[in-house]
Design a protein around this motif. Structure first.
Motif, short mmCIF file in Angstrom:
data_model
loop_
_atom_site.label_atom_id
_atom_site.label_comp_id
_atom_site.label_asym_id
_atom_site.label_seq_id
_atom_site.Cartn_x
_atom_site.Cartn_y
_atom_site.Cartn_z
N ALA A 165 0.50 -1.30 0.12
CA ALA A 165 -0.28 0.05 0.21
C ALA A 165 1.02 1.06 0.08
N LEU A 166 1.91 1.42 0.50
CA LEU A 166 2.88 2.68 1.07
C LEU A 166 4.39 2.20 -0.09
N LEU A 167 4.40 1.47 0.31
CA LEU A 167 6.13 1.83 0.26
C LEU A 167 7.02 0.71 -1.37
N GLU A 168 6.09 0.00 -1.23
CA GLU A 168 6.84 -0.95 -2.42
C GLU A 168 6.70 -0.69 -4.15
N ALA A 169 7.66 -0.20 -4.26
CA ALA A 169 7.67 0.63 -6.05
C ALA A 169 8.89 0.22 -6.77
N ASN A 170 8.77 0.46 -8.14
CA ASN A 170 10.01 0.45 -8.47
C ASN A 170 9.94 1.18 -9.72
N TYR A 171 10.50 1.81 -10.33
CA TYR A 171 10.66 2.81 -11.47
C TYR A 171 11.32 3.23 -12.18
N MET A 172 11.90 3.34 -13.96
CA MET A 172 12.50 3.38 -14.91
C MET A 172 12.75 4.84 -14.76
N ASP A 173 14.40 4.52 -14.71
CA ASP A 173 14.75 5.50 -14.95
C ASP A 173 15.09 6.08 -16.43
N PRO A 174 14.45 7.61 -16.86
CA PRO A 174 14.15 7.32 -18.13
C PRO A 174 16.08 7.48 -19.16
N SER A 175 16.78 8.26 -17.95
CA SER A 175 18.07 8.64 -19.11
C SER A 175 19.52 7.46 -19.12
N ARG A 176 18.69 6.01 -18.07
CA ARG A 176 19.77 5.30 -17.79
C ARG A 176 19.20 3.72 -18.42
N ALA B 165 -5.10 -5.47 3.82
CA ALA B 165 -4.03 -4.57 4.00
C ALA B 165 -4.40 -3.31 3.59
N ALA B 166 -3.92 -3.59 1.96
CA ALA B 166 -4.00 -2.35 1.16
C ALA B 166 -5.16 -1.62 0.09
N ALA B 167 -6.77 -2.58 1.02
CA ALA B 167 -7.75 -1.30 0.76
C ALA B 167 -7.99 -0.96 2.16
N ALA B 168 -7.91 -1.76 3.36
CA ALA B 168 -7.93 -0.61 4.59
C ALA B 168 -7.13 0.37 4.51
N ILE B 169 -5.88 0.73 4.11
CA ILE B 169 -5.37 2.12 4.27
C ILE B 169 -5.50 2.77 3.16
N ALA B 170 -5.97 1.94 1.41
CA ALA B 170 -6.17 3.01 0.55
C ALA B 170 -7.65 3.75 1.42
N ASN B 171 -8.58 2.78 2.23
CA ASN B 171 -9.56 3.91 3.02
C ASN B 171 -9.88 4.16 3.54
N ALA B 172 -8.81 4.34 4.80
CA ALA B 172 -8.75 4.90 6.24
C ALA B 172 -7.67 6.80 5.33
N ILE B 173 -7.34 6.22 3.84
CA ILE B 173 -6.80 7.72 2.86
C ILE B 173 -7.91 8.74 3.12
N HIS B 174 -8.77 7.76 2.26
CA HIS B 174 -9.65 8.62 1.29
C HIS B 174 -10.40 8.80 3.14
N HIS B 175 -10.89 8.27 3.76
CA HIS B 175 -11.64 9.28 5.32
C HIS B 175 -11.08 10.22 6.10
#
Length: 96
Positions: free
Chosen positions: A8-19, A69-79
């Motif tokens: 929900a909050l941390l795990e992401a991986n992004y592409m570096d467009p320059s490399r 868990a992710a849905a509960a966190i997203a709903n808490a953020i919406h609330h």
């Protein structure tokens, strides 16, 4: 539960467009939650014997805590904010 928190909050991986490579190229660079990131959790197990599943009558509980868990966190953020975020992980940029 920690797996869902990370999703929900941390795990992401992004592409570096320059490399043309992933920013987190190994597990050492990949941000995952640790026990210190989680609140205190009280776990209650309900024992149910089920001889159909296997001869011991036991079931695993590995991924069950992650599912909502992710849905509960997203709903808490919406609330709290009124913003409905529909992608994971939820970042501060999504709320601005």
């Amino acid at each position: 539960m920690l797996w869902g928190l990370g999703q929900a909050l941390l795990e992401a991986n992004y592409m570096d467009p320059s490399r043309g490579r992933w920013v987190a190229s190994g597990l050492g660079d990949y941000l995952v939650p640790v026990n210190a990131d989680a609140p205190e959790v009280e776990i209650e197990l309900v024992e149910v014997e089920d001889k159909i599943v296997n001869p011991l009558g036991v079931k695993g509980v590995g991924e069950v805590g992650q599912v909502g868990a992710a849905a509960a966190i997203a709903n808490a953020i919406h609330h709290a904010t009124g913003r409905r975020i529909r992608k994971l992980p939820i970042t501060i940029e999504d709320l601005l």
